[in-house]
Motif scaffolding. Structure first.
Motif, PDB file in Angstrom:
ATOM      1  N   THR A  29       0.831  -1.206   0.000  1.00 37.24           N
ATOM      2  CA  THR A  29       0.000   0.000   0.000  1.00 37.24           C
ATOM      3  C   THR A  29       0.862   1.251   0.000  1.00 37.24           C
ATOM      4  OG1 THR A  29      -1.751  -1.154   1.212  1.00 37.24           O
ATOM      5  CG2 THR A  29      -1.815   1.244   1.243  1.00 37.24           C
ATOM      6  N   ASN A  38      -3.316  -0.579  -7.634  1.00 34.13           N
ATOM      7  CA  ASN A  38      -4.059  -0.977  -6.440  1.00 34.13           C
ATOM      8  C   ASN A  38      -4.913  -2.211  -6.701  1.00 34.13           C
ATOM      9  OD1 ASN A  38      -4.696  -0.182  -3.609  1.00 34.13           O
ATOM     10  ND2 ASN A  38      -6.778  -0.036  -4.409  1.00 34.13           N
ATOM     11  N   SER A  69       2.461  -4.909  -6.472  1.00 29.51           N
ATOM     12  CA  SER A  69       2.461  -3.458  -6.672  1.00 29.51           C
ATOM     13  C   SER A  69       3.464  -3.045  -7.741  1.00 29.51           C
ATOM     14  CB  SER A  69       2.771  -2.736  -5.357  1.00 29.51           C
ATOM     15  OG  SER A  69       1.785  -3.001  -4.385  1.00 29.51           O
TER      16      SER A  69
END
Length: 226
Positions: free
Chosen positions: A35, A90, A163
Motif C-alpha cells: 500500500t 491498487n 504493486s
C-alpha cells in the motif's frame, strides 16, 4: 538567546517532528508495504504533474494561444497518469492480497498449518475444500496467531511484488495507450477547429456565395471531387 542555542532548539524540534512523522508512517504502513508503494507512487505522479504544468505556465517562450491549449492538455494527461496508476496498481495488489488470504497463493508452511487445524486441503479433481475459495480467509481462523508472523511476511512480499508489476503495467502499457488515445482525439478536434476558423476567414470569389465557396474548399481539402 545565543545563535548556538537557537540552532540547538531548532534541531531538537525538527528531530522531534521527524520522529513523530516516522511513527505515523510506521503505524500506517508498517504491515502494508504494498500500500505504501501505491500511495508514494501516486504522490510522485502528482508532484511530477504539478511540475510539468507549472513549467508550461511560467515559460515565457510559449505564446498565450499555445498555453491555452497546452495547460488543459497537461492537466488531462496528469489525470490519466494518476488515475490509471492508482486503479491498475491498487487492483493488482488487492487481487494478489486476496489470493494469499484465500489460500489460493500460499506456502508449504501455511498449508501444513491449515492441515493441522483439520481443514480439508484442496486436491486435483475435488471441490470440497474451502481453502482457495474466494470467501475463505486465513486471517479469520481461530488459530491464526500461530502462523501470523510467517503469513504476514509472505503476504507483504506478494503485495510488494504485485504493486511493482501493477506499476510497470500501468506506466509502460496501459497509461501510454490511454494518453495517446486522448491526445489523438484532441489533435483531431484542434485540426477541425483550425480548419473551420480558416474557412470563416476566407473571402468568396465573385460569382458564387460564401457558403458554396466554403463547401468547395472543404471538399477539396479532403481530396474529394466536385
Amino acid at each position: 538567546m545565543k545563535t548556538p542555542d537557537l540552532m540547538k532548539n531548532f534541531g531538537q524540534v525538527t528531530a522531534k517532528k521527524f520522529g513523530a512523522f516516522k511513527n505515523v508512517i510506521l503505524e500506517k504502513y508498517g504491515e502494508q508495504p504494498g500500500t505504501m508503494l501505491v500511495h508514494t507512487g501516486v504522490l510522485g505522479w502528482i508532484l511530477s504533474s504539478l511540475a510539468q504544468v507549472g513549467a508550461v505556465v511560467v515559460n515565457d517562450k510559449i505564446p498565450s494561444e499555445q498555453k491555452a491549449f497546452l495547460i488543459p492538455q497537461e492537466i488531462a494527461d496528469a489525470a490519466i497518469n494518476i488515475v490509471s496508476f492508482y486503479v491498475v496498481t491498487n487492483s493488482v495488489k488487492s487481487l494478489a492480497s486476496k489470493l494469499v488470504k484465500s489460500g489460493k497463493l500460499t506456502t508449504p508452511k501455511i498449508m501444513e498449518h491449515l492441515k493441522k487445524t483439520g481443514l480439508k486441503l484442496p486436491k486435483k479433481g475435488e471441490n470440497v475444500s474451502p481453502v482457495g475459495k474466494w470467501d475463505f480467509d486465513i486471517t479469520k481462523l481461530a488459530n491464526y496467531d500461530e502462523i501470523s508472523d510467517h503469513f504476514k511476511s509472505f503476504k507483504n512480499g506478494v503485495d510488494v511484488g504485485a504493486s511493482l508489476l501493477g506499476s510497470i503495467a500501468s506506466c509502460n502499457l496501459i497509461t501510454p495507450v490511454l494518453r495517446n488515445e486522448y491526445a489523438s482525439k484532441q489533435q483531431k478536434n484542434a485540426i477541425s477547429r483550425m480548419h473551420n476558423k480558416q474557412l470563416q476567414n476566407l473571402e468568396a470569389p465573385c460569382g458564387i456565395s460564401m457558403a458554396e465557396f466554403q463547401n468547395r474548399a472543404y471538399s477539396k481539402s479532403f481530396g474529394l471531387k466536385i
